[in-house]
Motif scaffolding. Structure first.
Motif, PDB file in Angstrom:
ATOM      1  N   ALA A 233       9.869  -6.868  -1.892  1.00  0.00           N
ATOM      2  CA  ALA A 233       8.649  -7.153  -0.985  1.00  0.00           C
ATOM      3  C   ALA A 233       7.132  -7.048  -1.723  1.00  0.00           C
ATOM      4  N   LEU A 234       6.290  -7.994  -1.704  1.00  0.00           N
ATOM      5  CA  LEU A 234       5.096  -7.794  -2.485  1.00  0.00           C
ATOM      6  C   LEU A 234       4.166  -7.537  -1.331  1.00  0.00           C
ATOM      7  N   LEU A 235       3.426  -6.518  -1.500  1.00  0.00           N
ATOM      8  CA  LEU A 235       2.402  -5.920  -0.602  1.00  0.00           C
ATOM      9  C   LEU A 235       0.932  -6.372  -1.224  1.00  0.00           C
ATOM     10  N   GLU A 236       0.253  -7.474  -0.454  1.00  0.00           N
ATOM     11  CA  GLU A 236      -1.034  -7.673  -0.923  1.00  0.00           C
ATOM     12  C   GLU A 236      -2.028  -7.700  -0.067  1.00  0.00           C
ATOM     13  N   SER A 237      -2.235  -6.962   1.034  1.00  0.00           N
ATOM     14  CA  SER A 237      -3.486  -6.733   1.929  1.00  0.00           C
ATOM     15  C   SER A 237      -3.415  -5.222   2.528  1.00  0.00           C
ATOM     16  N   ALA A 238      -4.579  -5.090   2.996  1.00  0.00           N
ATOM     17  CA  ALA A 238      -4.525  -3.608   3.775  1.00  0.00           C
ATOM     18  C   ALA A 238      -3.524  -3.316   4.595  1.00  0.00           C
ATOM     19  N   LEU A 239      -3.433  -4.474   5.498  1.00  0.00           N
ATOM     20  CA  LEU A 239      -2.083  -4.290   6.481  1.00  0.00           C
ATOM     21  C   LEU A 239      -0.885  -3.848   5.825  1.00  0.00           C
ATOM     22  N   ALA A 240      -0.367  -4.665   4.906  1.00  0.00           N
ATOM     23  CA  ALA A 240       0.962  -4.405   4.198  1.00  0.00           C
ATOM     24  C   ALA A 240       0.859  -2.848   3.914  1.00  0.00           C
ATOM     25  N   ILE A 241      -0.249  -2.313   3.122  1.00  0.00           N
ATOM     26  CA  ILE A 241      -0.209  -1.035   2.610  1.00  0.00           C
ATOM     27  C   ILE A 241      -0.249  -0.149   3.706  1.00  0.00           C
ATOM     28  N   GLU A 242      -0.731  -0.343   4.835  1.00  0.00           N
ATOM     29  CA  GLU A 242      -0.387   0.528   6.069  1.00  0.00           C
ATOM     30  C   GLU A 242       0.863   0.624   6.551  1.00  0.00           C
ATOM     31  N   HIS A 243       1.654  -0.616   6.365  1.00  0.00           N
ATOM     32  CA  HIS A 243       3.035  -0.741   6.763  1.00  0.00           C
ATOM     33  C   HIS A 243       4.070  -0.466   5.531  1.00  0.00           C
ATOM     34  N   ALA A 244       3.741   0.080   4.523  1.00  0.00           N
ATOM     35  CA  ALA A 244       4.317   0.051   3.363  1.00  0.00           C
ATOM     36  C   ALA A 244       5.832   0.924   3.486  1.00  0.00           C
ATOM     37  N   HIS A 245       5.908   1.851   4.085  1.00  0.00           N
ATOM     38  CA  HIS A 245       7.091   2.616   4.408  1.00  0.00           C
ATOM     39  C   HIS A 245       8.322   1.755   5.443  1.00  0.00           C
ATOM     40  N   ALA A 246       7.490   1.127   6.515  1.00  0.00           N
ATOM     41  CA  ALA A 246       8.259   0.359   7.213  1.00  0.00           C
ATOM     42  C   ALA A 246       8.916  -0.943   6.724  1.00  0.00           C
ATOM     43  N   ILE A 247       8.039  -1.476   5.749  1.00  0.00           N
ATOM     44  CA  ILE A 247       8.528  -2.686   5.033  1.00  0.00           C
ATOM     45  C   ILE A 247       9.642  -2.238   3.965  1.00  0.00           C
ATOM     46  N   ALA A 248       9.561  -1.124   3.422  1.00  0.00           N
ATOM     47  CA  ALA A 248      10.473  -0.820   2.394  1.00  0.00           C
ATOM     48  C   ALA A 248      11.932  -0.274   3.237  1.00  0.00           C
ATOM     49  N   THR A 249      12.019   0.043   4.441  1.00  0.00           N
ATOM     50  CA  THR A 249      13.070   0.480   5.224  1.00  0.00           C
ATOM     51  C   THR A 249      13.359  -0.621   6.094  1.00  0.00           C
ATOM     52  N   ALA A 250      13.022  -1.774   6.066  1.00  0.00           N
ATOM     53  CA  ALA A 250      12.943  -2.843   7.335  1.00  0.00           C
ATOM     54  C   ALA A 250      14.501  -3.219   7.119  1.00  0.00           C
ATOM     55  N   HIS A 251      15.175  -3.383   6.019  1.00  0.00           N
ATOM     56  CA  HIS A 251      16.503  -3.861   6.044  1.00  0.00           C
ATOM     57  C   HIS A 251      17.217  -3.477   4.561  1.00  0.00           C
ATOM     58  N   PRO A 252      18.632  -3.049   4.541  1.00  0.00           N
ATOM     59  CA  PRO A 252      19.166  -2.816   3.629  1.00  0.00           C
ATOM     60  C   PRO A 252      19.141  -3.698   2.223  1.00  0.00           C
ATOM     61  N   ALA A 253      18.688  -4.896   2.825  1.00  0.00           N
ATOM     62  CA  ALA A 253      18.774  -5.801   1.542  1.00  0.00           C
ATOM     63  C   ALA A 253      17.475  -5.553   0.671  1.00  0.00           C
ATOM     64  N   VAL A 254      16.286  -4.773   1.064  1.00  0.00           N
ATOM     65  CA  VAL A 254      15.194  -4.653   0.406  1.00  0.00           C
ATOM     66  C   VAL A 254      15.610  -3.455  -0.668  1.00  0.00           C
ATOM     67  N   ARG A 255      15.288  -4.172  -1.950  1.00  0.00           N
ATOM     68  CA  ARG A 255      15.635  -3.459  -3.349  1.00  0.00           C
ATOM     69  C   ARG A 255      14.259  -2.925  -4.075  1.00  0.00           C
ATOM     70  N   GLY A 256      13.325  -3.195  -3.653  1.00  0.00           N
ATOM     71  CA  GLY A 256      12.094  -2.901  -4.197  1.00  0.00           C
ATOM     72  C   GLY A 256      10.721  -3.430  -3.413  1.00  0.00           C
ATOM     73  N   ILE A 257       9.800  -2.445  -3.539  1.00  0.00           N
ATOM     74  CA  ILE A 257       8.439  -3.147  -2.979  1.00  0.00           C
ATOM     75  C   ILE A 257       7.439  -2.863  -4.290  1.00  0.00           C
ATOM     76  N   ALA A 258       6.183  -3.825  -4.380  1.00  0.00           N
ATOM     77  CA  ALA A 258       5.426  -3.868  -5.424  1.00  0.00           C
ATOM     78  C   ALA A 258       4.045  -4.402  -4.858  1.00  0.00           C
ATOM     79  N   LEU A 259       3.002  -3.951  -5.428  1.00  0.00           N
ATOM     80  CA  LEU A 259       1.741  -4.638  -5.204  1.00  0.00           C
ATOM     81  C   LEU A 259       1.464  -5.741  -5.728  1.00  0.00           C
ATOM     82  N   GLY A 260       0.698  -6.948  -5.324  1.00  0.00           N
ATOM     83  CA  GLY A 260       0.134  -7.957  -5.661  1.00  0.00           C
ATOM     84  C   GLY A 260      -1.417  -7.572  -5.524  1.00  0.00           C
ATOM     85  N   GLU A 261      -1.728  -7.311  -6.623  1.00  0.00           N
ATOM     86  CA  GLU A 261      -3.123  -6.610  -6.860  1.00  0.00           C
ATOM     87  C   GLU A 261      -4.373  -7.494  -6.721  1.00  0.00           C
ATOM     88  N   ALA A 262      -4.140  -8.882  -7.176  1.00  0.00           N
ATOM     89  CA  ALA A 262      -5.340  -9.636  -7.037  1.00  0.00           C
ATOM     90  C   ALA A 262      -5.807  -9.941  -5.489  1.00  0.00           C
TER      91      ALA A 262
END
Length: 277
Positions: free
Chosen positions: A119-148
């Motif tokens: 999952a690429l986190l690219e907004s303020a809302l995504a940062i607020e939900h970072a842990h929920a996204i990281a744990t949303a499903h066993p298929a998630v193997r990584g999270i990272a920022l889209g800084e631009a």
């Protein structure tokens, strides 16, 4: 928490993007020495060429490759791309841009069963939900920022303004028992000194490795993230001391060593062996 979910030798240091509508560039990326090649169907591809890019990528992934190939989807809602690519034997993972909620992840996991997701986190809302996204499903193997996109969303003018979101993502990944995130790309391919300095800062924040947009960036990233000879020597001393005494102890130079420090030293040595073999 117990140790990391995977051994450090499975943690890539270099992730090279290549545009999906340019198969010749993708071929060069596969031969570049990058640990992972990311075929981009999003920002690097003009909208009127995305159909061709998807077809070319599907052809590429019709057979496996020695280098893991990830695909960055055109969007988190492009069901055509997801269903076309998910069954292909050459696909190592899907990278999902602009994720904002765990529901984005769960919907794609349902469409692509068994496919690892990043999952690429690219907004303020995504940062607020970072842990929920990281744990949303066993298929998630990584999270990272889209800084631009994140920089634009936050209105950040100075690079230091991204340090809190960067640390947030590092913490969320660790709390979810995922590998350390890789840094976002350094967009100036001619600024190798700036890239090295930025990597050093990212490493200090807890990142591991970095995405790149040109092969000449790869050696700089690898050097920045590989343990130095001094770090390897220190880790060897800690591991040796830990093997002799399982409890907490102080080394001759006064450094305090306990089980967590020994575990970190083992990770340092494992990472060094894997990438210097």
């Amino acid at each position: 928490m117990s140790g990391p979910p995977h051994a450090p030798e499975t943690w890539p240091l270099t992730w090279l993007y290549a545009p999906g509508d340019r198969p010749e560039v993708v071929g060069k990326a596969l031969a570049s020495g990058a640990d992972v090649v990311i075929v981009d169907l999003e920002d690097a591809v003009p909208a009127d060429r995305r159909g061709y890019a998807l077809a070319a990528t599907a052809d590429l992934l019709s057979s496996p490759h020695p280098v893991p190939v990830h695909v960055r989807l055109p969007s988190a809602h492009d069901t055509t791309a997801i269903t076309a690519l998910a069954p292909l034997p050459g696909l190592a993972a899907l990278r999902i841009p602009k994720v904002t909620h765990g529901t984005d992840i769960r919907r794609i996991a349902d469409l692509a069963p068994g496919v690892p997701l990043h999952a690429l986190l690219e907004s303020a809302l995504a940062i607020e939900h970072a842990h929920a996204i990281a744990t949303a499903h066993p298929a998630v193997r990584g999270i990272a920022l889209g800084e631009a996109d994140l920089r634009a969303d936050l209105g950040v003018r100075d690079d230091r303004g991204l340090d809190w979101p960067r640390s947030r993502v590092v913490v969320a990944a660790r709390a979810a028992n995922l590998p350390p995130p890789a840094q976002s790309v350094h967009p100036d391919i001619g600024d190798l000194d700036g890239l090295a300095a930025s990597c050093a800062h990212g490493r200090a924040l807890g990142f591991l490795g970095r995405a790149a947009i040109h092969p000449q960036q790869l050696p700089v990233i690898e050097r920045a993230y590989l343990p130095t000879a001094e770090e390897v020597a220190a880790a060897e001393e800690i591991v040796k001391a830990g093997a002799a005494d399982a409890g907490a102890l102080a080394l001759p130079d006064g450094r305090f060593v306990d089980a967590a420090v020994v575990a970190a030293a083992h990770r340092t040595l494992s990472l060094a062996r894997a990438h210097r073999a």
